[in-house]
Design a protein around this motif. Structure first.
Motif, short mmCIF file in Angstrom:
data_model
loop_
_atom_site.label_atom_id
_atom_site.label_comp_id
_atom_site.label_asym_id
_atom_site.label_seq_id
_atom_site.Cartn_x
_atom_site.Cartn_y
_atom_site.Cartn_z
N ASP A 26 7.66 21.73 19.93
CA ASP A 26 8.07 22.75 18.77
C ASP A 26 8.75 24.10 19.52
OD1 ASP A 26 7.56 20.70 17.09
OD2 ASP A 26 5.81 21.50 16.35
N TRP A 27 8.04 24.58 20.24
CA TRP A 27 8.37 25.94 20.62
C TRP A 27 9.99 26.14 21.12
CZ3 TRP A 27 9.52 26.46 25.81
CH2 TRP A 27 9.13 25.34 26.60
N GLY A 29 12.25 25.28 19.67
CA GLY A 29 13.35 25.51 18.74
C GLY A 29 13.51 27.24 18.64
N VAL A 30 12.51 28.03 19.15
CA VAL A 30 12.85 29.31 19.01
C VAL A 30 13.51 29.84 20.66
CG1 VAL A 30 11.03 29.79 17.44
CG2 VAL A 30 10.33 29.59 19.83
N PHE A 33 16.59 31.90 20.55
CA PHE A 33 16.73 33.26 19.93
C PHE A 33 15.84 34.35 20.84
CE2 PHE A 33 13.64 36.28 17.62
CZ PHE A 33 14.56 36.93 16.84
N LEU A 34 14.84 33.60 21.44
CA LEU A 34 13.89 34.73 22.11
C LEU A 34 14.70 35.06 23.36
CD1 LEU A 34 10.26 33.34 21.99
CD2 LEU A 34 11.41 35.07 20.86
N TYR A 36 18.09 35.15 23.73
CA TYR A 36 19.05 36.41 23.29
C TYR A 36 18.26 37.72 23.14
CZ TYR A 36 23.57 37.79 21.43
OH TYR A 36 24.61 38.57 21.03
N LEU A 39 17.54 39.13 26.26
CA LEU A 39 18.85 39.52 27.21
C LEU A 39 19.30 40.81 26.50
CD1 LEU A 39 20.16 38.41 29.58
CD2 LEU A 39 21.78 37.42 28.15
N PHE A 40 19.39 40.91 25.18
CA PHE A 40 20.17 42.02 24.72
C PHE A 40 19.30 43.05 24.12
CE2 PHE A 40 23.51 38.91 25.37
CZ PHE A 40 24.40 39.74 26.10
N LEU A 41 17.84 42.75 24.31
CA LEU A 41 17.15 43.80 23.54
C LEU A 41 16.09 44.24 24.58
CD1 LEU A 41 16.65 45.40 21.20
CD2 LEU A 41 14.98 43.62 20.37
N LEU A 43 15.93 43.26 27.89
CA LEU A 43 16.65 43.72 29.24
C LEU A 43 16.98 44.98 29.36
CD1 LEU A 43 17.12 42.90 32.21
CD2 LEU A 43 19.47 41.68 31.28
N PRO A 44 17.79 45.37 28.14
CA PRO A 44 18.25 46.92 28.29
C PRO A 44 17.16 48.05 28.42
CG PRO A 44 19.37 45.93 26.58
CD PRO A 44 18.45 44.61 27.39
N LEU B 85 22.19 32.00 15.33
CA LEU B 85 21.04 32.25 16.25
C LEU B 85 19.80 32.56 15.14
CD1 LEU B 85 20.58 32.97 19.10
CD2 LEU B 85 20.64 35.62 18.53
N TRP B 92 12.82 27.16 11.59
CA TRP B 92 12.06 26.63 12.26
C TRP B 92 10.58 27.09 12.42
CZ3 TRP B 92 12.47 21.70 14.16
CH2 TRP B 92 11.71 21.44 15.33
N LEU B 97 6.18 26.71 13.46
CA LEU B 97 5.45 27.78 14.08
C LEU B 97 5.02 28.96 13.30
CD1 LEU B 97 8.05 27.50 16.94
CD2 LEU B 97 5.80 26.49 17.33
N GLY B 122 20.69 51.33 28.23
CA GLY B 122 20.32 50.28 28.80
C GLY B 122 21.46 49.25 28.87
N VAL B 147 22.48 42.20 18.13
CA VAL B 147 21.20 42.86 18.21
C VAL B 147 21.30 44.09 17.22
CG1 VAL B 147 19.77 44.44 19.58
CG2 VAL B 147 20.81 42.54 20.38
#
Lengths: 300, 282, 359
Positions: A26-27, A29-30, A33-34, A36, A39-41, A43-44, B85, B92, B97, B122, B147
């Protein structure tokens, strides 16, 4: 997996509580989102947090933080704090008055709905357009100024304060007051009319009511809202940069400056260090705000 | 409050009325004059007459036109990426979950606590890398904008999903033979169409107003170009600002219209069963 | 508690209008010292307005309010010395229970030590001494209302006002707290006005019940009398359950389905009318079998209410409620045919159909 893949089987409700846990995918599915967000939240954020400890050669250093003690960084920290505090307190008081005026009217009235939805929009209204709006109204070529000047009231005799910190503070009120309305109105709504009536029937007058009941009840909410307004002003960039293009008095502008000027190339950690300074202050204030908010929600 | 308002005695009520009038008039002046002034400024002629010169001149500035187009494209891309996204993820998580819902919420609301000017520090090295290795198009900004709009869109979608019983609906659909794509596309999406439109309009409005990230990553979007042009020709620049404000205003009116529209009448099967029985009794 | 005998409270011809709506239309009511009067009526009947006028929370457009011989009509709420318990949520949420109770004493400049002592005494009176340091959010609805009662009584008011204090509570707590309020009221001996829309509550707690409609008092009397001898059809309808049965008035009595019943109202002209008959006045006379008759019908429902049961009987053209001991009701389950009997206690009749909003 066969059972889980069968559409006729309710895959979720029927999950056994005890017994061997079924291997679940199931995991997955996320994951997009995670990924992304990472990468953009994340990582910066990591780049800032680590980069602030690295010098131009990639070695560990605390130098970047020592640069925070440069006089112009200190000065803009102080200036930003002062402007943020002043606009927070003024915005909180004026916004509270506006909220009170709303609450005293009909709860489903047109006026209330209008003010609340306008506040929702104006609290987000900032940046370039806002700066333009003030320039076009009270700026040196704005009709308010021209009108006042023509009637013998030249309010720019001691310099065009609109493009200085004073003006910035006034412009900030344009979004601070609506934000206060949004944050404070629910607290005011939580004040029950029975409390005033109970106070009266127990022998208290209006002063007693504000001093012993409404005041203490609303104070945490008011203080919390003020802190939120402070953080809001402290992290604003676009409005300041569009209004004031000389001197860069705000800390956020210092970040932009450090980033884009040559300094950024030679001292890549410097902008990051100021960013860390800002985030520490904003986070501190926000944590205090949420603590006060929690207390408010217990009462109101 | 209605009862309390009635109970307030004569003089107190009068004082209150005066107070309310003063406050509302003052607020109206403070908040409306700057907006009106922009309209006034952008239609001001050289000798005091009203003219649309500045508005007509907008097209004479190709940089500005380009920036407007770029911002509109960014708004579209950002909205699409955001929806693709966010919607499946949120559905889901609700279905499968629930324990992750707090984490997803936390991540989505995180950008509210990180000032854009901090985030851009950043993003700076990331965009340098992107620019040399992938693409230096302004449209890459959309990646960061997703974001930025995350918290607002999350809230809008969360409100929509909160209004329906996602789990029961999808279990019902699954029991009738629908696969997950059917569930998402034919069951969930139609039921939260208002929330989706809401989130889309919010993200469009936010992207069109974005300045901080574009300016510091050295891209010329609408707002950055407004500042540039403002130094050369304030009138035209303010005309564009008014136009963008009007556009945002139209979006908001659409939003309010959707919010006020009554939900489509779904025929309630229970009511349909009950109604003939009731009428036969009379 | 200190031995305090109540004072007399007189409402004289009170009028209150909201714009064009007359909420109170010349209400006169005298509460004897130490008496508990319940004002009962549907929402909008003016009962709450009467209480708020007495409290001083609203101003009367006409009439007088006299407490213990003093005209208090023009006095603001905070100088009337009246204790008030509100519907719900009236405790100050930032003060613990004892601070709430002590608040009125603080307004009266009682010393800190004394007011805490008296607040704890009052909490003891309502049985909540253990909860003195709890916030409202940490107490149940019933406990909050008991603290509110203690708070109202702590200032040693001349009059106690209760504005639907039980309406926000669930059924079980409601009846317990109702009895508790009555106990405390008798113990303190304070003149009390209790406003409610719940007839059972009013009948159970009050010395006298006043039934109100459209800003007027329809009937004022002891609970037993209001119930058994309703003065008007409205009272009969509002207090308790009532069967509305077609009948014919002839010579001072009404004939309903073959039974002649004397009338409460004097001087009623002959003709068709609706008789208002209590379910207790309807009994089951025996099995109906295959008989036909105006009072023979089929049981369609039996509602078990404890010691008594309420039986719904379908008489073909109408249904009738009968209330009888559960032991006898149990002999007539749903589906069986029964023969009913009407008791010949005097009844009220009504000539017109009630307003369309009813039923």
């Amino acid at each position: 997996m066969i059972a889980a893949g069968n559409p006729a089987v309710a895959t979720n409700v029927g999950r056994p509580l005890a017994g061997g846990r079924r291997f679940s995918l199931d995991w997955i599915g996320v994951v997009p989102f995670l990924a992304y967000a990472g990468l953009f939240l994340l990582l910066p954020s990591t780049i800032i947090a680590l980069g602030a400890f690295v010098n131009a050669d990639g070695a560990f250093t605390l130098e970047n933080y020592q640069h925070l003690s440069r006089s112009y960084v200190v000065k803009s920290t102080v200036d930003t704090t002062v402007i943020s505090a002043v606009t927070a307190v003024a915005g909180a008081i004026l916004g509270a008055l506006l909220s009170y005026a709303i609450v005293m009217g009909s709860p489903n009235g047109v006026l209330r709905r209008l003010v609340v939805s306008a506040s929702g929009v104006l609290a987000q209204f900032g940046g370039v357009t806002l700066a333009f709006a003030f320039i076009a109204s009270i700026g040196p070529a704005g009709f308010v100024y021209l009108f006042a000047q023509a009637h013998g009231f030249d309010y720019y005799t001691h310099g065009i304060w609109l493009f200085e910190r004073t003006g910035l503070g006034l412009v900030y009120l344009y979004f601070q007051i609506p934000l206060m309305v949004l944050v404070f109105l629910p607290a005011l709504d939580g004040i029950k009319p029975q409390w005033r009536e109970a106070t009266e029937s127990l022998g208290g007058n209006t002063w007693h009511y504000w001093r012993h009941v409404a005041g203490p009840l609303l104070f945490p909410a008011f203080l919390g809202a003020t802190l939120l307004l402070f953080a809001n002003a402290f992290s604003a960039y676009a409005t300041a940069n569009a209004l004031i293009n000389q001197g860069q008095p705000m800390l956020s502008q210092q970040i932009g400056g450090a980033l884009s000027s040559e300094v950024g190339a030679f001292e890549p950690g410097f902008a990051k260090a100021i960013a860390v300074e800002m985030i520490v202050i904003v986070t501190l204030v926000t944590v205090l705000y949420s603590l006060l908010q929690r207390r408010t929600s217990r009462w109101l | 409050m209605a009862v309390a308002a009635r109970s307030i005695h004569g003089t107190r009520r009068l004082k209150l009325q005066v107070f309310r009038t003063v406050v509302f008039v003052a607020a109206a002046v403070f908040f409306l004059v700057p907006i009106g002034a922009m309209v006034e400024f952008s239609t001001r002629g050289n000798s005091g007459q009203r003219t649309l010169e500045y508005w007509k001149e907008i097209l004479a500035y190709p940089d500005m036109v380009q920036a407007i187009v770029a911002s509109l494209e960014l708004a579209a891309i950002t909205s699409v990426v955001m929806l693709v996204l966010l919607v499946p993820t949120m559905v889901w998580v609700r279905l499968k979950l629930p324990r992750l819902s707090r984490i997803v919420e936390f991540v989505c609301l995180l950008p509210l606590t990180i000032p854009a000017i901090v985030l851009v520090v950043g993003l700076f090295p990331m965009y340098i890398w992107l620019g040399t290795n992938v693409s230096d198009s302004i449209l890459t900004l959309a990646l960061a904008y997703v974001v930025l709009v995350l918290p607002y869109c999350y809230r809008a979608l969360d409100a929509g999903l909160g209004g329906i019983d996602v789990k029961t609906l999808s279990e019902a659909a699954r029991s009738l033979g629908a696969n997950w794509l059917d569930v998402m596309w034919r069951i969930i999406v139609p039921n939260i169409s208002n929330a989706i439109l809401n989130a889309t309009l919010l993200s469009v409005a936010l992207v069109l107003g974005e300045y901080t990230i574009a300016n510091n990553l050295l891209y010329n979007n609408l707002q950055v170009e407004l500042v540039h042009l403002g130094r050369a020709n304030a009138g035209v620049s303010i005309a564009v600002a008014v136009a963008s404000l009007l556009f945002a205003f139209v979006l908001l009116v659409v939003l309010a219209f959707i919010g006020a529209r009554p939900r489509r009448m779904h025929r309630d099967p229970v009511a349909m069963l009950a109604s003939p029985a009731v009428s036969s009794q009379k | 508690m200190t031995d305090r005998s109540g004072v007399e409270v007189r409402l004289e011809n009170l009028v209150r209008r909201y714009g064009t709506v007359t909420a109170l239309d010349g209400l006169s009511l005298t509460l004897a010292p130490g008496e508990l009067v319940a004002l009962l009526g549907p929402s909008g009947c003016g009962k709450t307005t009467a209480l708020r006028l007495l409290a001083g929370l609203e101003e009367a457009d006409g009439g007088r309010i006299v407490i213990a011989g003093n005209d208090v009509t023009g006095l603001p709420a905070n100088r009337r010395n009246i204790g008030m318990v509100f519907q719900a949520y009236s405790l100050f949420p930032h003060m613990v229970a004892w601070e709430n109770v002590a608040f009125g004493l603080q307004m009266r400049h009682v010393s800190a030590v004394e007011r805490k002592k008296r607040a704890l005494d009052m909490l003891d009176l309502v049985g909540l001494a253990r909860f003195a340091n709890r916030y409202a959010s940490q107490m149940s609805g019933g406990q909050q209302q008991r603290v509110a009662l203690a708070r109202a009584l702590a200032i040693q008011p001349q009059v106690l006002l209760l504005d639907e204090p039980l309406s926000a509570l669930d059924a079980k707590v409601r009846s317990r707290l109702r009895d508790e309020i009555r106990r405390v009221q008798l113990e303190v001996g304070i003149t009390t006005l209790f406003v409610t829309h719940d007839q059972e509550e009013a009948l159970a707690i009050a010395d006298r019940v006043g039934v109100m409609q459209s800003g007027k008092l329809e009937q004022l009397g002891p609970p037993t009398l209001v119930y058994s001898r309703p003065a008007t059809p409205f009272v009969a309808d509002f207090v308790g359950l009532t069967n509305r049965m077609q009948g014919t008035v002839r010579g001072g009595s009404v004939e309903v389905r073959g039974t002649s019943i004397p009338l409460v109202q004097p001087d009623v002209s002959d003709g068709p009318a609706i008789a208002l008959i209590r379910p207790e006045a309807v009994s089951i006379d025996g099995n109906g079998g295959t008989d036909e008759g105006p009072l023979v019908g089929t049981v369609i429902a039996v509602a078990f209410l404890g010691a008594v049961s309420r039986v719904t009987v379908d008489l073909g053209d109408t249904t009738v409620l009968a209330q009888l001991p559960t032991s006898s009701a149990s002999q007539h389950p749903a589906g069986t045919r029964v023969r009913l009997a009407l008791r010949t206690d005097p009844v009220l009749i009504q000539r017109e159909e009630p307003a369309p909003t009813a039923s």
